[in-house]
Enzyme design. Structure first.
Site, mmCIF file in Angstrom:
data_model
loop_
_atom_site.group_PDB
_atom_site.id
_atom_site.type_symbol
_atom_site.label_atom_id
_atom_site.label_comp_id
_atom_site.label_asym_id
_atom_site.label_seq_id
_atom_site.Cartn_x
_atom_site.Cartn_y
_atom_site.Cartn_z
ATOM 1 N N GLY A 522 0.827 -1.199 0.000
ATOM 2 C CA GLY A 522 0.000 0.000 0.000
ATOM 3 C C GLY A 522 0.853 1.236 0.000
ATOM 4 N N GLY A 524 0.482 5.404 1.184
ATOM 5 C CA GLY A 524 -0.376 6.424 1.785
ATOM 6 C C GLY A 524 0.291 7.772 1.768
ATOM 7 N N GLY A 527 3.738 7.458 3.594
ATOM 8 C CA GLY A 527 4.811 6.629 3.077
ATOM 9 C C GLY A 527 4.290 5.336 2.496
ATOM 10 N N VAL A 529 3.809 1.154 2.458
ATOM 11 C CA VAL A 529 3.616 0.069 3.410
ATOM 12 C C VAL A 529 4.089 -1.248 2.794
ATOM 13 C CG1 VAL A 529 1.961 -1.096 4.900
ATOM 14 C CG2 VAL A 529 1.571 1.271 4.246
ATOM 15 N N LYS A 543 5.211 0.328 7.812
ATOM 16 C CA LYS A 543 5.098 1.583 7.081
ATOM 17 C C LYS A 543 6.379 2.375 7.223
ATOM 18 C CE LYS A 543 2.007 5.306 6.124
ATOM 19 N NZ LYS A 543 0.595 5.587 6.054
ATOM 20 N N ASP A 637 -8.164 11.810 7.166
ATOM 21 C CA ASP A 637 -8.040 11.152 5.863
ATOM 22 C C ASP A 637 -8.813 9.840 5.858
ATOM 23 O OD1 ASP A 637 -7.351 10.811 3.272
ATOM 24 O OD2 ASP A 637 -5.252 10.309 3.633
#
Ligand SMILES: *[C@@H]1O[C@H](CO)[C@@H](O)[C@H](O)[C@H]1NC(C)=O
Ligand SMILES: *[C@@H]1O[C@H](CO)[C@@H](O)[C@H](O)[C@H]1NC(C)=O
Ligand SMILES: *[C@@H]1O[C@H](CO)[C@@H](O)[C@H](O)[C@H]1NC(C)=O
Ligand SMILES: *[C@@H]1O[C@H](CO)[C@@H](O)[C@H](O)[C@H]1NC(C)=O
Ligand SMILES: *[C@@H]1O[C@H](CO)[C@@H](O)[C@H](O)[C@H]1NC(C)=O
Ligand SMILES: *[C@@H]1O[C@H](CO)[C@@H](O)[C@H](O)[C@H]1NC(C)=O
Ligand SMILES: *[C@@H]1O[C@H](CO)[C@@H](O)[C@H](O)[C@H]1NC(C)=O
Ligand SMILES: *[C@@H]1O[C@H](CO)[C@@H](O)[C@H](O)[C@H]1NC(C)=O
Ligand SMILES: *[C@@H]1O[C@H](CO)[C@@H](O)[C@H](O)[C@H]1NC(C)=O
Length: 803
Positions: A522, A524, A527, A529, A543, A637
């Site tokens: 992932g 975000g 940063g 993941v 992360k 978020d």
């Protein structure tokens, strides 16, 4: 320069640099030495390892000199020297002067606190096994000063609570400065709890309307002294006695006046390293005074905890400060008396402030008297007294300390400041729940100014290098700095690893766990993941934060804070890594990935029940973040990518707390939303720059729920395939709202509009129209343009739990 002066200079250099070169080995401080705020290893530790004394971080670049428990998972302070005046994170120190005085100085200059002691003999500062920090003479144990004589908010076993040494609560869990609650011996020798703010002062424990005798106390012993012993028995000279639920030798204990105004006795559970409550003074938290401020009602339930709501006709004064209470919605002059309607509230008590008493009267008399008193009567209590067998009325000049109390006899009649018919708003929710337990975390404004002493040091350094003896000095210095540089990070790490609730990983460990950061799962705002397998075979999501500029101490403070947030609908943080420029966070790994993945894939179709549970779980997680007592957090978020699902499809909110890690700005400063927030989920006020914290998350939540119900993501809606035009905001919201209003225009009695909006993938299974309708209506309320119209997350939880 001649030889003697060179040696003088060398001695001077040795003296200045010595504290950095030699690590302190003894666990006491002697005359002429000091503890520095800059060295985390500069702490005194008790012989049994239970307590430490040193500089404790309480805010951005703000430290207090404190004694804390080291055996709890996050350090628990038990004493503070300068709780109201934190010192700078640079150049501040606690020094034991040659005169025998213990002095805490801020950034090398101003004296913030002193023990006011003086002695010609040799003394040492030492931390005893009981947690008592004592200054005593070295050979014969004469105690000059001890921390047990000036408690802050905590009483330890064997520490005496006396007339001159009461307890004062902290402002809040995050702000350690003196709060408004006080435990003290009153002039009549009774131990009491008092709420004392700039405007108010009232005693609330023991019950102020009872005589000491009625609560088993006596006012005839003038010694004014109380003590807790190690087996958990508390004994006070006014005859107050209680004991811990686990009264036995063993657990570490503390008696603390908590920021919420309750005194609690805690035991340390050794295995879990957590504190458990083994006794508390007040079981109904709404009975504590000063919680909700004027013109409001305190409510308590086990799920939501303590909340405040404004009385009818009043609105919140300051949404960030619950104690400010509520003010009239409309200022109304006294002579427009015909406009008032008295409204009755049964079993509600407002303690105190009875301005006038009328003995034998009827309800009508009471109303008339109250109207006559104008602003001096905000309402009255009407009560039957069987002593006089007549009704009496008590007119109240202020409505304070309001709460429900089933046993309260008599009814309250309020004089709302506004005609009743006006306040009867559509939603049936006249009172707005305050973000009652929330509090903005205000950073201290402390900019460090270099003290002059440093400049002169530099000058001498240059002089020393310029003048002869270059080799010797250089050699000495480089050895010194090498030693220091090699040693310090390690000491720092050891000192700080106890600060954070979660485990500290090394970079090498995480590099190995992720096999060199190979499997990206992932991306975000903060940063990337990666998936990794820890040495204990647990699967983790790791992360790696982009922004690595943040100082280690600040990073650790934030991380320890995130680590303390525990809720089944929040992703759990297992640990962190802060090494050099690397900043990483280690989380539990979620098998089912994010909600976004699940909504997109047809194969993993989420049935209706799962979707409802996800909506409810997410709401619970957010409500905890917004309203739990710990600290005020907003997520900023919320989107399907940040809602993760475990193997049972239970929702867990991820990425919380990062808004602080990534941008250490004022929460009211809107500009940082550019970094956070994702287009399409951002509330309109972000765009219009009217930031009101938690309601922003409510908006994003509403959008996520609508997407979940309709199966339409922002990508589908924002394109041209809906109305042909670009809809910047409110894509899915406008579409659903449109369908709902059309249905009501056509007066369709059935719920066929729901069938039009729900995700076709959901139609496959069974679904419950009534519950979907509730969910959709709540979601629409959440995406109201006007933030005041949006419910709070805990109200959403309440509504969804009820269907
Ligand atoms: C105290 O009372 C004054 C006047 O009633 C009011 O203006 C002020 O805001 C109050 N302060 C607090 C902290 O409630
Ligand atoms: C603590 O006080 C209780 C009651 O006074 C007593 O029974 C007990 O022995 C005391 N414990 C210690 C360790 O002194
Ligand atoms: C007063 O209280 C103290 C402390 O609990 C106790 O030692 C003392 O005996 C009491 N005095 C009287 C007269 O009861
Ligand atoms: C009564 O209210 C009117 C306005 O509604 C105002 O002009 C008048 O001064 C008030 N009289 C008194 C005695 O307050
Ligand atoms: C209360 O007032 C009523 C009417 O004025 C009177 O009849 C009654 O005796 C009074 N009761 C008492 C207890 O004074
Ligand atoms: C008042 O009435 C209640 C219930 O009717 C009774 O329990 C109480 O004893 C009475 N009090 C007095 C002072 O007569
Ligand atoms: C703590 O509260 C005090 C008093 O309200 C305030 O002056 C101070 O700025 C607060 N400190 C922090 C770090 O929020
Ligand atoms: C913070 O301190 C700086 C410098 O001392 C000052 O200019 C600024 O106004 C202060 N800000 C606040 C909010 O007090
Ligand atoms: C908000 O933060 C930005 C950048 O951090 C700063 O330039 C701006 O002055 C701040 N605005 C306010 C109102 O504090």
């Amino acid at each position: 320069m001649d030889t003697p002066s060179f040696f003088l200079l060398l001695i001077f250099l040795l003296q200045v640099l010595c504290p950095y070169c030699s690590s302190r080995t003894s666990d006491y401080l002697i005359k002429g030495s000091f503890l520095s705020v800059e060295k985390p290893s500069d702490v005194l530790v008790s012989a049994n390892d239970d307590f430490s004394a040193g500089f404790f971080c309480v805010g951005e670049n703000a430290f207090v000199f404190a004694v804390w428990f080291t055996k709890s998972s996050s350090p628990t302070t038990v004493w503070m020297a300068n709780r109201d005046q934190p010192v700078n994170g640079k150049a501040s120190r606690l020094s034991l002067l040659e005169s025998g005085n213990l002095v805490l100085s801020d950034a090398g200059r101003a004296t913030v606190w002193t023990s006011a002691t003086a002695t010609p003999s040799s003394v040492q500062l030492e931390l005893l096994d009981t947690g008592n920090l004592v200054l005593r003479t070295s050979n014969i144990a004469v105690c000059l000063w001890q921390s047990f004589d000036s408690p802050t908010d905590t009483l330890l076993p064997q520490q005496f609570l006396t007339e001159n040494a009461g307890l004062i609560s902290s402002k809040s869990r995050s702000n350690h400065s003196s709060g408004y609650y006080k435990l003290y011996f009153d002039n009549d020798n009774i131990l009491r709890l008092l709420y004392k703010s700039p405007n108010l002062s009232s005693v609330y424990w023991p019950e102020p309307w009872l005589l000491p005798w009625d609560v088993g106390r006596t006012s005839y012993n003038i010694s004014k002294m109380a003590v807790l012993n190690s087996t958990g028995h508390f004994k006070s000279s006014d005859n107050l006695r209680f004991q811990a639920a686990d009264c036995e030798e063993g657990p570490k204990r503390r008696l603390t006046l908590d920021p919420d105004g309750n005194i609690r006795l805690y035991s340390l559970e050794e295995s879990e390293k957590t504190w458990v409550v083994t006794w508390q003074a007040i079981s109904d938290p709404c009975r504590i005074h000063g919680i909700c401020g004027a013109n409001s009602l305190c409510n308590y339930d086990h799920i939501l905890g303590r909340t405040c709501s404004c009385l009818q006709g009043y609105k919140i004064k300051n949404p960030n400060d619950w104690s400010g209470g509520c003010e009239p919605e409309v200022k109304i002059s006294c002579n427009s008396s015909g406009q008032f309607h008295f409204s009755k509230l049964a079993n509600v008590e407002f303690f105190g402030y009875d301005k006038k008493y009328f003995g034998n009267s009827t309800l009508q008399d009471c109303e008339e008297q109250c109207l006559k008193m104008c602003d001096n009567c905000k309402g009255f209590r009407f009560k039957f007294s069987n002593k006089t067998s007549a009704y009496a009325c008590y007119c109240k000049s202020f409505l304070l300390n309001g709460h429900h109390k089933p046993s309260f006899d008599g009814d309250m009649y309020l004089k709302p400041p506004k005609p009743y018919s006006f306040t009867n708003k559509k939603s049936g929710r006249e009172s707005l729940i305050l973000d009652c337990r929330g509090e903005l975390h205000v950073a201290l404004n402390r900019t460090y100014q270099k003290p002059h002493e440093k400049k002169s040091l530099k000058f001498f350094l240059w002089l020393a290098i310029a003048v002869g003896g270059v080799e010797l000095t250089c050699g000495f210095l480089s050895w010194c700095f090498l030693f220091w540089a090699r040693k310090d990070p390690d000491i720092a790490a050891q000192g700080y690893s106890t600060y954070a609730g979660s485990r500290k990983f090394t970079y090498a460990e995480l590099n190995k766990a992720t096999r060199g950061f190979r499997e990206e799962i992932g991306k975000g705002a903060g940063g990337v993941v990666y998936k990794g397998i820890l040495s204990d075979h647990r699967v983790a999501a790791i992360k790696r934060l982009n922004k690595a500029g943040q100082g280690e101490a600040e990073f650790l403070v934030e991380v320890s804070f995130i680590g303390r947030l525990n809720h089944m609908n929040l992703i759990e943080m297992w640990g962190y890594c802060a090494e050099g420029r690397h900043r990483l966070l280690v989380y539990e790994y979620m098998e089912r990935g994010s909600l976004a993945d699940n909504l997109c894939s047809a194969a993993a179709a989420l049935n209706w029940e799962k979707r409802f549970e996800i909506a409810l779980g997410t709401a619970k997680g957010l409500a905890y973040l917004h309203e739990e007592c710990l600290e005020w957090i907003m997520h900023c978020d919320i989107k399907p990518q940040n809602i993760l699902l475990d193997s049972n499809y239970r929702a867990k909110v991820a990425d919380f707390g990062l808004s602080k890690l990534l941008s250490r700005g004022n929460l009211n400063n809107i500009t940082f939303s550019r970094i956070r927030g994702t287009r399409g989920y951002m509330a309109p006020e972000w765009v219009h720059k009217l930031g009101i914290p938690s309601k922003v998350d409510v908006y994003s939540y509403g959008i996520v729920v609508l997407e979940m119900v309709t199966g339409r993501g922002q990508t589908n809606i924002l394109g041209a395939n809906i109305n042909g035009g670009m809809i910047e905001y409110e894509g899915v919201a406008a579409w659903v709202r449109d369908k709902v209003s059309k249905a009501s225009l056509e007066r369709k009695s059935d719920n066929s509009w729901i069938e039009e909006i729900v995700d076709p993938m959901m139609m496959a299974g069974k679904y419950d129209l009534a519950r979907i309708e509730v969910l959709v209506r709540v979601a629409l309320q959440c995406v109201e343009e006007d933030k005041e119209e949006r419910p709070t997350m805990s109200q959403v939880v309440e509504i969804l739990c009820a269907v």
